[in-house]
Design a protein around this motif. Structure first.
Motif, PDB file in Angstrom:
ATOM      1  N   LEU A 114       0.924  -1.222   0.201  1.00  0.00           N
ATOM      2  CA  LEU A 114       0.037  -0.130  -0.105  1.00  0.00           C
ATOM      3  C   LEU A 114       0.718   1.179  -0.125  1.00  0.00           C
ATOM      4  CD1 LEU A 114      -3.155  -1.054   2.555  1.00  0.00           C
ATOM      5  CD2 LEU A 114      -3.301  -0.288   0.112  1.00  0.00           C
ATOM      6  N   ALA A 115       1.914   1.194   0.979  1.00  0.00           N
ATOM      7  CA  ALA A 115       2.671   2.510   0.797  1.00  0.00           C
ATOM      8  C   ALA A 115       3.515   2.612  -0.357  1.00  0.00           C
ATOM      9  CB  ALA A 115       3.958   2.107   1.821  1.00  0.00           C
ATOM     10  N   LEU A 116       3.823   1.689  -1.124  1.00  0.00           N
ATOM     11  CA  LEU A 116       4.492   1.721  -2.487  1.00  0.00           C
ATOM     12  C   LEU A 116       3.698   2.430  -3.544  1.00  0.00           C
ATOM     13  CD1 LEU A 116       6.585  -1.635  -2.916  1.00  0.00           C
ATOM     14  CD2 LEU A 116       7.365   0.675  -2.795  1.00  0.00           C
ATOM     15  N   THR A 117       2.306   1.939  -3.348  1.00  0.00           N
ATOM     16  CA  THR A 117       1.326   2.233  -4.198  1.00  0.00           C
ATOM     17  C   THR A 117       1.104   3.768  -4.005  1.00  0.00           C
ATOM     18  OG1 THR A 117       0.295   0.132  -4.652  1.00  0.00           O
ATOM     19  CG2 THR A 117      -0.970   1.921  -4.980  1.00  0.00           C
ATOM     20  N   ARG A 140     -15.469  -2.489  -5.191  1.00  0.00           N
ATOM     21  CA  ARG A 140     -14.975  -3.548  -5.968  1.00  0.00           C
ATOM     22  C   ARG A 140     -13.910  -3.102  -7.306  1.00  0.00           C
ATOM     23  NH1 ARG A 140     -16.249  -8.846  -5.646  1.00  0.00           N
ATOM     24  NH2 ARG A 140     -17.213  -9.152  -3.344  1.00  0.00           N
ATOM     25  N   LEU A 141     -14.138  -1.955  -7.772  1.00  0.00           N
ATOM     26  CA  LEU A 141     -13.355  -1.408  -8.887  1.00  0.00           C
ATOM     27  C   LEU A 141     -12.187  -0.355  -8.109  1.00  0.00           C
ATOM     28  CD1 LEU A 141     -16.105  -0.228 -11.332  1.00  0.00           C
ATOM     29  CD2 LEU A 141     -14.579  -2.367 -11.367  1.00  0.00           C
ATOM     30  N   ASN A 142     -12.167  -0.371  -6.995  1.00  0.00           N
ATOM     31  CA  ASN A 142     -11.107   0.492  -6.187  1.00  0.00           C
ATOM     32  C   ASN A 142     -10.109  -0.418  -5.979  1.00  0.00           C
ATOM     33  OD1 ASN A 142      -9.635   2.320  -4.757  1.00  0.00           O
ATOM     34  ND2 ASN A 142     -11.150   2.565  -3.045  1.00  0.00           N
ATOM     35  N   PRO A 143      -8.935   0.054  -6.525  1.00  0.00           N
ATOM     36  CA  PRO A 143      -7.734  -0.947  -6.121  1.00  0.00           C
ATOM     37  C   PRO A 143      -7.399  -1.089  -4.670  1.00  0.00           C
ATOM     38  CG  PRO A 143      -7.219   0.570  -8.002  1.00  0.00           C
ATOM     39  CD  PRO A 143      -8.513   0.943  -7.475  1.00  0.00           C
ATOM     40  N   ALA A 144      -7.586   0.113  -3.695  1.00  0.00           N
ATOM     41  CA  ALA A 144      -7.142   0.314  -2.664  1.00  0.00           C
ATOM     42  C   ALA A 144      -7.877  -0.875  -1.856  1.00  0.00           C
ATOM     43  CB  ALA A 144      -7.413   1.596  -1.946  1.00  0.00           C
ATOM     44  N   THR A 145      -9.212  -1.316  -2.310  1.00  0.00           N
ATOM     45  CA  THR A 145      -9.914  -2.189  -1.540  1.00  0.00           C
ATOM     46  C   THR A 145      -9.226  -3.558  -1.260  1.00  0.00           C
ATOM     47  OG1 THR A 145     -12.002  -1.246  -2.321  1.00  0.00           O
ATOM     48  CG2 THR A 145     -12.135  -3.466  -1.574  1.00  0.00           C
ATOM     49  N   TYR A 146      -8.480  -3.968  -2.187  1.00  0.00           N
ATOM     50  CA  TYR A 146      -7.735  -5.171  -2.112  1.00  0.00           C
ATOM     51  C   TYR A 146      -6.418  -5.075  -1.372  1.00  0.00           C
ATOM     52  CZ  TYR A 146     -10.811  -6.014  -5.985  1.00  0.00           C
ATOM     53  OH  TYR A 146     -11.999  -6.167  -6.885  1.00  0.00           O
ATOM     54  N   GLY A 147      -5.941  -4.050  -1.100  1.00  0.00           N
ATOM     55  CA  GLY A 147      -4.759  -3.640  -0.049  1.00  0.00           C
ATOM     56  C   GLY A 147      -5.293  -3.407   1.159  1.00  0.00           C
ATOM     57  N   VAL A 148      -6.304  -2.906   1.295  1.00  0.00           N
ATOM     58  CA  VAL A 148      -7.034  -2.882   2.510  1.00  0.00           C
ATOM     59  C   VAL A 148      -7.549  -4.433   3.245  1.00  0.00           C
ATOM     60  CG1 VAL A 148      -8.853  -1.813   4.043  1.00  0.00           C
ATOM     61  CG2 VAL A 148      -7.493  -0.419   2.415  1.00  0.00           C
ATOM     62  N   GLY A 149      -8.144  -5.016   2.184  1.00  0.00           N
ATOM     63  CA  GLY A 149      -8.586  -6.185   2.500  1.00  0.00           C
ATOM     64  C   GLY A 149      -7.579  -7.234   2.841  1.00  0.00           C
ATOM     65  N   LEU A 150      -6.200  -7.078   2.207  1.00  0.00           N
ATOM     66  CA  LEU A 150      -5.126  -7.830   2.756  1.00  0.00           C
ATOM     67  C   LEU A 150      -4.709  -7.620   3.851  1.00  0.00           C
ATOM     68  CD1 LEU A 150      -3.074 -10.026   1.586  1.00  0.00           C
ATOM     69  CD2 LEU A 150      -1.443  -8.127   0.632  1.00  0.00           C
ATOM     70  N   VAL A 175      -0.255  -6.672  -5.269  1.00  0.00           N
ATOM     71  CA  VAL A 175       0.908  -6.555  -5.910  1.00  0.00           C
ATOM     72  C   VAL A 175       0.980  -5.979  -7.262  1.00  0.00           C
ATOM     73  CG1 VAL A 175       2.817  -8.233  -6.612  1.00  0.00           C
ATOM     74  CG2 VAL A 175       1.855  -8.664  -4.487  1.00  0.00           C
ATOM     75  N   ALA A 176       0.098  -6.449  -8.002  1.00  0.00           N
ATOM     76  CA  ALA A 176      -0.175  -5.719  -9.616  1.00  0.00           C
ATOM     77  C   ALA A 176      -0.456  -4.239  -9.428  1.00  0.00           C
ATOM     78  CB  ALA A 176      -1.245  -6.639 -10.197  1.00  0.00           C
ATOM     79  N   VAL A 177      -0.987  -3.778  -8.605  1.00  0.00           N
ATOM     80  CA  VAL A 177      -1.239  -2.377  -8.522  1.00  0.00           C
ATOM     81  C   VAL A 177      -0.109  -1.536  -8.066  1.00  0.00           C
ATOM     82  CG1 VAL A 177      -2.445  -0.511  -7.438  1.00  0.00           C
ATOM     83  CG2 VAL A 177      -3.742  -2.430  -8.422  1.00  0.00           C
ATOM     84  N   ALA A 178       0.711  -2.331  -7.131  1.00  0.00           N
ATOM     85  CA  ALA A 178       1.917  -1.708  -6.723  1.00  0.00           C
ATOM     86  C   ALA A 178       3.060  -1.534  -7.777  1.00  0.00           C
ATOM     87  CB  ALA A 178       2.509  -2.321  -5.494  1.00  0.00           C
TER      88      ALA A 178
END
Length: 253
Positions: free
Chosen positions: A145-148, A199-209, A236-239
């Motif tokens: 998340l920080a990298l992103t 669901r379309l928000n990339p940050a959702t997956y980082g916060v979920g992780l 990982v893909a978004v970062a």
């Protein structure tokens, strides 16, 4: 190149650490939000599929918010360095532009993860027991998340010429991104359009992780049907994409 990246990384750490008001503000603001919203909405918000209270649900979101705020303030140095002439001096050095990107982004990532870890350390207070595996997953989520956020901040700072424009744009873009990431309220309780946006928000997956890690790697996390694997792959893909975008922007400028 490694020595140049390390020198820029050290500089980012020093610049941020010397501004005590900035350090305190980045850390205290999420904690204040956590206490006010956590206790304020404690009896008003229920988490679908879970008996967890809102205070414990909100903590991973506050960790993510700490990462976001630190990323915003750390990459602000790119705008300030352009105004002071430091950036021009760095750009004429015989180093690839990727050196500048990595130095700034890795410096911001280090600061963001360090600050977020202080907030995450409160997990046992609200009954979250990550364990070693969960802590490692949470750490990985924080780094990604920080990298992103830092890479995105670098892209915006590279294009903008004033600190006021930078703050205004970053707040307009990133605060809604955070709000629609499942950090503040669960997807399961949202209306159709908002749930789709989440669901379309990339940050959702980082916060979920991050939530998977802090909750101790449960089979599923409350409020969403996202799996651990899906959260990890997308994050990982978004970062990687964000970092590549920052390098590409620096080469064009």
């Amino acid at each position: 190149m490694t020595a140049a990246v390390l020198a820029l990384w050290r500089r980012e750490i020093r610049v941020f650490a010397r501004d005590r008001a900035r350090v305190v503000g980045v850390l205290l603001q999420p904690l204040l939000f956590w206490v006010v919203f956590g206790f304020g909405f404690a009896d008003s918000v229920t988490i679908p599929g879970s008996d967890a209270d809102y205070l414990s649900y909100l903590l991973p979101g506050m960790v993510a918010l700490t990462v976001l705020f630190t990323a915003i303030y750390s990459t602000l140095s790119v705008v300030e360095d352009r105004q002071s002439g430091v950036l021009q001096a760095v750009l004429v050095a015989p180093q690839p532009r990727a050196t500048l990107v990595l130095g700034v982004v890795l410096g911001g990532t280090t600061l963001a993860v360090g600050q977020a870890a202080l907030v995450a350390a409160l997990a046992p207070v609200v009954g979250l027991t990550p364990g070693l595996g969960g802590a490692l997953v949470a750490l990985a989520a924080g780094v990604l998340l920080a990298l992103t956020f830092c890479a995105f901040g670098f892209v915006m700072a590279w294009k903008l010429t004033s600190t006021r424009a930078y703050h205004a744009l970053m707040n307009v873009v990133l605060i809604p991104v955070w709000l629609l990431s499942g950090a503040f309220f669960p997807e399961a309780g949202a209306t159709g359009a908002v749930a789709l946006a989440m669901r379309l928000n990339p940050a959702t997956y980082g916060v979920g992780l991050l939530r998977y890690g802090l909750e101790g790697l449960p089979p599923a996390i409350a409020g969403t049907s996202l799996s651990l694997a899906t959260c990890a792959v997308v994050t990982v893909a978004v970062a990687a994409l964000s970092l590549a975008s920052a390098v590409a922007v620096s080469r064009r400028g």
